[in-house]
Enzyme design. Structure first.
Site, PDB file in Angstrom:
ATOM      1  N   CYS A 217       0.829  -1.114   0.047  1.00  0.00           N
ATOM      2  CA  CYS A 217      -0.174   0.204  -0.022  1.00  0.00           C
ATOM      3  C   CYS A 217       0.831   1.179  -0.015  1.00  0.00           C
ATOM      4  O   CYS A 217       0.514   2.369  -0.102  1.00  0.00           O
ATOM      5  CB  CYS A 217      -1.003   0.011   1.171  1.00  0.00           C
TER       6      CYS A 217
ATOM      7  N   HIS B 276      -2.796   7.278   3.274  1.00  0.00           N
ATOM      8  CA  HIS B 276      -3.251   5.869   2.557  1.00  0.00           C
ATOM      9  C   HIS B 276      -4.911   5.859   3.450  1.00  0.00           C
ATOM     10  O   HIS B 276      -4.943   5.757   4.425  1.00  0.00           O
ATOM     11  CB  HIS B 276      -2.418   4.693   3.134  1.00  0.00           C
TER      12      HIS B 276
ATOM     13  N   ASN C 245     -10.214   0.440   0.802  1.00  0.00           N
ATOM     14  CA  ASN C 245      -8.788   0.339   0.848  1.00  0.00           C
ATOM     15  C   ASN C 245      -8.485  -0.136  -0.713  1.00  0.00           C
ATOM     16  O   ASN C 245      -8.682  -1.402  -0.855  1.00  0.00           O
ATOM     17  CB  ASN C 245      -8.120  -0.429   1.837  1.00  0.00           C
TER      18      ASN C 245
HETATM   19  O1  UT7 Z   1      -3.529  -1.331   3.926  1.00  0.00           O
HETATM   20  C1  UT7 Z   1      -3.192  -1.945   4.957  1.00  0.00           C
HETATM   21  C2  UT7 Z   1      -4.068  -2.985   5.557  1.00  0.00           C
HETATM   22  N1  UT7 Z   1      -5.075  -3.032   6.595  1.00  0.00           N
HETATM   23  C3  UT7 Z   1      -5.365  -2.350   7.360  1.00  0.00           C
HETATM   24  O2  UT7 Z   1      -5.042  -1.150   7.484  1.00  0.00           O
HETATM   25  C4  UT7 Z   1      -6.428  -2.722   8.504  1.00  0.00           C
HETATM   26  C5  UT7 Z   1      -5.877  -2.258   9.722  1.00  0.00           C
HETATM   27  N2  UT7 Z   1      -6.841  -2.840  10.907  1.00  0.00           N
HETATM   28  C6  UT7 Z   1      -8.282  -2.382  10.790  1.00  0.00           C
HETATM   29  O3  UT7 Z   1      -8.683  -1.445  10.018  1.00  0.00           O
HETATM   30  C7  UT7 Z   1      -9.241  -3.076  11.940  1.00  0.00           C
HETATM   31  O4  UT7 Z   1      -8.483  -3.792  12.704  1.00  0.00           O
HETATM   32  C8  UT7 Z   1     -10.304  -3.729  11.163  1.00  0.00           C
HETATM   33  C9  UT7 Z   1     -11.282  -2.811  10.573  1.00  0.00           C
HETATM   34  C10 UT7 Z   1      -9.677  -4.722  10.439  1.00  0.00           C
HETATM   35  C11 UT7 Z   1     -11.289  -4.529  12.514  1.00  0.00           C
HETATM   36  O5  UT7 Z   1     -11.538  -3.571  13.480  1.00  0.00           O
HETATM   37  P1  UT7 Z   1     -11.485  -3.769  14.928  1.00  0.00           P
HETATM   38  O6  UT7 Z   1     -12.118  -2.669  15.572  1.00  0.00           O
HETATM   39  O7  UT7 Z   1     -10.077  -4.106  15.190  1.00  0.00           O
HETATM   40  O8  UT7 Z   1     -12.228  -5.111  15.127  1.00  0.00           O
HETATM   41  P2  UT7 Z   1     -11.812  -6.581  15.592  1.00  0.00           P
HETATM   42  O9  UT7 Z   1     -11.040  -7.192  14.613  1.00  0.00           O
HETATM   43  O10 UT7 Z   1     -11.329  -6.293  17.055  1.00  0.00           O
HETATM   44  O11 UT7 Z   1     -13.422  -7.235  15.707  1.00  0.00           O
HETATM   45  C12 UT7 Z   1     -14.301  -6.790  16.653  1.00  0.00           C
HETATM   46  C13 UT7 Z   1     -15.333  -7.826  16.381  1.00  0.00           C
HETATM   47  C14 UT7 Z   1     -15.202  -9.104  16.467  1.00  0.00           C
HETATM   48  O12 UT7 Z   1     -16.060  -9.733  17.112  1.00  0.00           O
HETATM   49  P3  UT7 Z   1     -16.155 -10.293  18.548  1.00  0.00           P
HETATM   50  O13 UT7 Z   1     -14.921 -11.234  18.594  1.00  0.00           O
HETATM   51  O14 UT7 Z   1     -15.895  -9.054  19.318  1.00  0.00           O
HETATM   52  O15 UT7 Z   1     -17.386 -11.028  18.827  1.00  0.00           O
HETATM   53  C15 UT7 Z   1     -15.054  -9.499  14.848  1.00  0.00           C
HETATM   54  O16 UT7 Z   1     -15.511 -11.096  14.771  1.00  0.00           O
HETATM   55  O17 UT7 Z   1     -15.861  -7.327  15.148  1.00  0.00           O
HETATM   56  C16 UT7 Z   1     -16.265  -8.571  14.370  1.00  0.00           C
HETATM   57  N3  UT7 Z   1     -16.214  -8.402  13.048  1.00  0.00           N
HETATM   58  C17 UT7 Z   1     -17.138  -7.848  12.352  1.00  0.00           C
HETATM   59  N4  UT7 Z   1     -18.494  -7.678  12.531  1.00  0.00           N
HETATM   60  C18 UT7 Z   1     -19.306  -7.553  11.254  1.00  0.00           C
HETATM   61  C19 UT7 Z   1     -15.090  -8.313  12.102  1.00  0.00           C
HETATM   62  N5  UT7 Z   1     -15.507  -8.071  10.830  1.00  0.00           N
HETATM   63  C20 UT7 Z   1     -16.674  -7.914  10.866  1.00  0.00           C
HETATM   64  C21 UT7 Z   1     -17.587  -7.442   9.945  1.00  0.00           C
HETATM   65  N6  UT7 Z   1     -18.670  -7.300   9.988  1.00  0.00           N
HETATM   66  N7  UT7 Z   1     -17.313  -7.208   8.826  1.00  0.00           N
END
Ligand code: UT7
Length: 376
Positions: free
Chosen positions: A126, A303, A333
């Protein structure tokens, strides 16, 4: 003197997929996606190649195509139309090249009639566009500086493209990743100018991704009629060497269990933490290298991975969110395309004005990060 941005453009695919549409694929909802990421829709290239998108974005950056309306799928800005034959170098940043030979850069060169350019691709995930712009600036500076200029290709103008179709390496059954990504292309033209500062500093970095927080195995694979003993037609079905890559990336168990190999796997929380620190650090480095302070900065073009990462970095830096160009809502993204598309949005909307000091900043797989500070 320096490398000045004289044109930029972007191209988005036709198909727009809203957050709620993704409920047909995974257990998710608009509320979760928009509140956790700032994304509302993304564009997916269905009947468009990455090369076609890149050519549209590049043509817009040259003033050959596109509108000057930032809401249009192809739009661009130039100081004045740029003669295709005046481009000396094409750099194409991507992690999802449509082809590898010729390079994507060479094909865009041919498509747009950039007759005098040399062309190559690069992959810095990225951060690809920032790396590309920095490489272009270094080559322009070397070719136009006193030391050694005579022994190099004459170089006045470079076209830097960032283009990705992450949809092709997305596991559309994985809600942790699939809601984040989209397709697109962006491009910028930089020109060596003896009397303007242009790019004042760049900072590039690569931290080891020891925990494989962000990986995608090579998605180009040809069956091999060889086993360790020699020619073996039956071996075509398998490629034992892939095992080493799978192990290196820590995906062998998932693949052995029937999971897809060539898709993006990500530990979102680790990347989130890395990203906000890396962005802050890169911004501070380009400020330090130029002697500028945050008060001097008119616009930061980051980004577009997650609006919350940008907010976090803004807070850490003590910068108002209004200083940041936010384009993520409509794109998701888009990896290498993310910064140049946001750059085009900033110019086409009139947000960046001549004399403004602008910072481009990104992070990504590698783990790469980097920033560029320039005067518009
Ligand atoms: O270009 C570089 C590449 N990537 C990035 O920059 C991504 C960097 N990371 C992020 O942007 C964030 O970590 C995410 C958007 C990927 C995730 O957000 P988060 O606030 O860190 O959520 P999490 O992974 O801690 O998940 C929280 C909850 C989980 O449920 P439980 O375990 O708390 O019950 C996930 O299973 O949200 C759940 N979850 C979803 N729920 C609905 C994860 N994905 C989804 C979804 N829809 N798409």
């Amino acid at each position: 003197m320096g490398a000045v941005i004289i044109g930029c453009g972007k191209a988005l695919p036709n198909l727009e997929v809203a957050n709620d549409d993704l409920q047909a694929l995974v257990d998710t909802n608009d509320e979760w996606i928009s509140s956790r990421t700032g994304i509302s829709t993304r564009h997916i290239a269905v009947d468009e190649s990455g090369l076609a998108l890149a050519a549209r974005a590049a043509a817009a950056a040259l003033g050959m195509d596109g509108s000057n309306d930032p809401t249009d799928s192809t739009c661009g800005w130039t100081t004045s139309p740029i003669e295709p034959s005046s481009i000396d170098l094409v750099l194409f940043a991507t992690v999802t090249p449509d082809i590898v030979v010729p390079s994507c850069a060479a094909v865009v060169k041919r498509m747009l009639g950039l007759d005098h350019a040399v062309a190559m691709d690069l992959n810095a995930a990225c951060t690809g566009f920032i790396y590309g712009l920095s490489v272009a600036e270094s080559m322009l500076a070397a070719a136009n500086g006193a030391a050694g200029a005579a022994g190099r290709n004459p170089l006045k103008r470079a076209l830097v493209i960032g283009c990705d179709r992450l949809s092709r390496v997305t596991d559309w059954g994985d809600r942790n990743t699939c809601v984040l990504f989209g397709d697109g292309a962006g491009a910028a033209v930089v020109e060596w100018n003896e009397s303007a500062p242009g790019i004042m500093a760049s900072y590039l970095r690569n931290d080891d991704d020891e925990k494989n927080a962000l990986t995608c195995a090579n998605y180009i694979e040809a069956p091999q009629p060889f086993s360790a003993e020699g020619i073996d037609q039956a071996a075509r079905a398998t490629d034992p060497s892939l095992r080493f890559t799978d192990e290196a990336l820590g995906i062998h168990e998932a693949v052995e269990a029937g999971g897809m190999r060539q898709v993006i796997r990500m530990d979102g929380r680790s990347i989130f933490k890395f990203a906000s620190n890396a962005m802050t650090h890169a911004v501070e480095e380009v400020l330090r290298r130029t002697g500028c302070s945050l008060d001097d900065i008119d616009c930061v073009i980051p980004h577009q991975a997650n609006a919350r990462i940008i907010k976090f970095a803004a807070k850490k830096l003590g910068l108002d969110m209004d200083t940041f160009q936010l384009s993520i809502a409509n794109t998701g993204n888009t990896s290498s395309a993310s910064v140049p598309m946001a750059l085009a949005d900033a110019y086409v909307s009139g947000r960046v004005q001549p004399g403004d000091k602008v910072i481009l900043v990104a992070f990504g797989g590698g783990l790469t990060s980097g920033a560029i500070l320039y005067e518009a």
